[in-house]
Design an enzyme around this catalytic site. Structure first.
Site, PDB file in Angstrom:
ATOM      1  N   ARG A 150       0.841  -1.186   0.000  1.00  0.00           N
ATOM      2  CA  ARG A 150       0.000   0.000   0.000  1.00  0.00           C
ATOM      3  C   ARG A 150       0.880   1.241   0.000  1.00  0.00           C
ATOM      4  O   ARG A 150       1.747   1.374   0.865  1.00  0.00           O
ATOM      5  CB  ARG A 150      -0.876  -0.043   1.261  1.00  0.00           C
ATOM      6  CG  ARG A 150      -2.079   0.818   1.188  1.00  0.00           C
ATOM      7  CD  ARG A 150      -2.972   0.534   2.356  1.00  0.00           C
ATOM      8  NE  ARG A 150      -2.439   1.044   3.608  1.00  0.00           N
ATOM      9  CZ  ARG A 150      -3.189   1.493   4.606  1.00  0.00           C
ATOM     10  NH1 ARG A 150      -4.488   1.476   4.491  1.00  0.00           N
ATOM     11  NH2 ARG A 150      -2.650   1.929   5.701  1.00  0.00           N
ATOM     12  N   ASP A 193       0.494  -1.894  12.384  1.00  0.00           N
ATOM     13  CA  ASP A 193       0.934  -2.426  11.092  1.00  0.00           C
ATOM     14  C   ASP A 193       1.168  -3.930  11.232  1.00  0.00           C
ATOM     15  O   ASP A 193       2.120  -4.366  11.889  1.00  0.00           O
ATOM     16  CB  ASP A 193       2.224  -1.714  10.653  1.00  0.00           C
ATOM     17  CG  ASP A 193       2.616  -2.097   9.240  1.00  0.00           C
ATOM     18  OD1 ASP A 193       2.760  -3.317   8.959  1.00  0.00           O
ATOM     19  OD2 ASP A 193       2.766  -1.200   8.398  1.00  0.00           O
ATOM     20  N   ASP A 196       4.633  -5.384  10.007  1.00  0.00           N
ATOM     21  CA  ASP A 196       5.739  -5.011  10.897  1.00  0.00           C
ATOM     22  C   ASP A 196       5.675  -5.785  12.208  1.00  0.00           C
ATOM     23  O   ASP A 196       6.706  -6.204  12.745  1.00  0.00           O
ATOM     24  CB  ASP A 196       5.698  -3.506  11.192  1.00  0.00           C
ATOM     25  CG  ASP A 196       6.228  -2.686  10.021  1.00  0.00           C
ATOM     26  OD1 ASP A 196       6.781  -3.274   9.079  1.00  0.00           O
ATOM     27  OD2 ASP A 196       6.077  -1.450  10.062  1.00  0.00           O
ATOM     28  N   THR A 213      -0.882   7.666  -0.946  1.00  0.00           N
ATOM     29  CA  THR A 213      -2.152   7.647  -1.708  1.00  0.00           C
ATOM     30  C   THR A 213      -3.112   6.563  -1.215  1.00  0.00           C
ATOM     31  O   THR A 213      -4.282   6.569  -1.578  1.00  0.00           O
ATOM     32  CB  THR A 213      -1.869   7.371  -3.191  1.00  0.00           C
ATOM     33  OG1 THR A 213      -1.304   6.042  -3.293  1.00  0.00           O
ATOM     34  CG2 THR A 213      -0.878   8.372  -3.777  1.00  0.00           C
TER      35      THR A 213
HETATM   36  C1  PRP Z   1      -1.180  -3.951   4.759  1.00  0.00           C
HETATM   37  C2  PRP Z   1      -2.060  -5.141   5.071  1.00  0.00           C
HETATM   38  C3  PRP Z   1      -2.940  -5.228   3.863  1.00  0.00           C
HETATM   39  C4  PRP Z   1      -3.123  -3.775   3.499  1.00  0.00           C
HETATM   40  C5  PRP Z   1      -4.484  -3.329   3.938  1.00  0.00           C
HETATM   41  O1  PRP Z   1      -0.177  -4.305   3.897  1.00  0.00           O
HETATM   42  O2  PRP Z   1      -1.341  -6.312   5.316  1.00  0.00           O
HETATM   43  O3  PRP Z   1      -2.367  -5.945   2.785  1.00  0.00           O
HETATM   44  O4  PRP Z   1      -2.109  -3.030   4.181  1.00  0.00           O
HETATM   45  O5  PRP Z   1      -4.742  -2.023   3.559  1.00  0.00           O
HETATM   46  P1  PRP Z   1      -5.866  -1.630   2.517  1.00  0.00           P
HETATM   47  O6  PRP Z   1      -7.104  -2.400   2.852  1.00  0.00           O
HETATM   48  O7  PRP Z   1      -6.027  -0.146   2.752  1.00  0.00           O
HETATM   49  O8  PRP Z   1      -5.363  -1.909   1.141  1.00  0.00           O
HETATM   50  P2  PRP Z   1       1.076  -3.368   3.546  1.00  0.00           P
HETATM   51  O9  PRP Z   1       0.818  -2.622   2.276  1.00  0.00           O
HETATM   52  O10 PRP Z   1       1.424  -2.524   4.740  1.00  0.00           O
HETATM   53  O11 PRP Z   1       2.207  -4.404   3.213  1.00  0.00           O
HETATM   54  P3  PRP Z   1       3.001  -5.425   4.157  1.00  0.00           P
HETATM   55  O12 PRP Z   1       2.056  -6.519   4.563  1.00  0.00           O
HETATM   56  O13 PRP Z   1       4.078  -5.907   3.260  1.00  0.00           O
HETATM   57  O14 PRP Z   1       3.517  -4.662   5.342  1.00  0.00           O
HETATM   58  N1  URA Z   2      -2.411  -2.135   7.194  1.00  0.00           N
HETATM   59  C1  URA Z   2      -2.077  -2.506   8.444  1.00  0.00           C
HETATM   60  O1  URA Z   2      -1.162  -3.310   8.639  1.00  0.00           O
HETATM   61  N2  URA Z   2      -2.767  -1.986   9.466  1.00  0.00           N
HETATM   62  C2  URA Z   2      -3.786  -1.115   9.305  1.00  0.00           C
HETATM   63  O2  URA Z   2      -4.400  -0.680  10.302  1.00  0.00           O
HETATM   64  C3  URA Z   2      -4.120  -0.741   7.989  1.00  0.00           C
HETATM   65  C4  URA Z   2      -3.417  -1.270   6.953  1.00  0.00           C
END
Ligand code: PRP
Ligand code: URA
Length: 212
Positions: A107, A204, A207, A111
């Site tokens: 994400r 997150d 993380d 944006t």
């Molecule tokens: C996070 C989470 C989802 C997404 C959700 O991933 O694991 O995939 O955000 O957000 P959305 O519904 O607004 O699209 P992230 O992009 O942080 O990637 P990661 O799992 O690699 O940390």
């Molecule tokens: N992705 C995450 O990991 N946590 C949130 O709360 C939203 C998006």
């Protein structure tokens, strides 16, 4: 299990809710977070799989004949990288023969758009495919819609989404585009904050699972 509307199931079992509480806590360290998240994943995937298609079969026990069932779906697990890997680990243990298609999405934090960086899918999938899109966080729904689209583009009709926590905004977005998708979650939270994070959420997910 409480069914809030036809296609959202919230797992209210005390074991699920106790695990969710531990991983929400900002003081829960990485090792415990991962362990509890894996247990929670098993319960949620187990629940989401209650709708698997079956057929009756006979089985010979050491002392007689019994009736049983066999599973009939062509099962696909689609973890959204990175955080969805924890749900995939649990699902794989429950269904070792399921195919796994990893979906790389990140994400853009400015944006909030989902950006694809990995997707390696076949040209077609069998008509009896049942796909489980696995992502702990359903926030704006951008990532979920992008992941689900990969499979609707291949004419897959039966798609589930499994999450730990879902925001109302994300559920709405998924169901506006894909009303048929069944969502299984441990909680429908309150709202998204100005950064697109789920409130109260758990922070997150990627993380916290990977300690980064
Ligand atoms: C996070 C989470 C989802 C997404 C959700 O991933 O694991 O995939 O955000 O957000 P959305 O519904 O607004 O699209 P992230 O992009 O942080 O990637 P990661 O799992 O690699 O940390
Ligand atoms: N992705 C995450 O990991 N946590 C949130 O709360 C939203 C998006």
């Amino acid at each position: 299990m409480v069914q809030t509307e036809t296609s959202v199931k919230v797992a209210r079992h005390p074991l699920v809710q106790q695990l969710l509480t531990r991983i929400r806590d900002y003081q829960t360290p990485t090792g415990e977070f991962r362990q509890k998240a894996l247990q929670l994943s098993k319960f949620l995937v187990y629940e989401a799989m209650s709708e698997l298609s079956t057929r009756e079969v006979g089985v010979a026990t050491p002392v007689g004949a019994a009736k049983g069932i066999a599973l009939t779906d062509y099962l696909i697990l689609a973890p959204v990288l990175r955080a969805g890997l924890i749900l995939a680990e649990a699902a794989q243990e429950l269904m070792p023969s399921a195919r796994i298609y990893h979906v790389g999405l990140r994400r853009d934090e400015a944006t909030l758009q989902a950006i694809s960086y990995y997707a390696k899918l076949p040209d077609s999938l069998p008509p009896d495919s049942r796909v489980y899109v696995l992502d702990p966080m359903l926030a704006t729904g951008g990532s979920a819609v992008a992941a689900i689209s990969l499979f609707t583009n291949l004419n897959v009709e039966t798609i589930h989404l499994v999450s730990f926590v879902a925001a109302p905004e994300g559920i709405k977005r998924v169901h506006e585009k894909f009303p048929q998708v069944r969502i299984t979650t441990a909680s429908i939270d309150d709202h998204l904050n100005e950064h697109g994070y789920i409130v109260p959420g758990l922070g997150d997910a990627g993380d916290r699972i990977f300690g980064t």
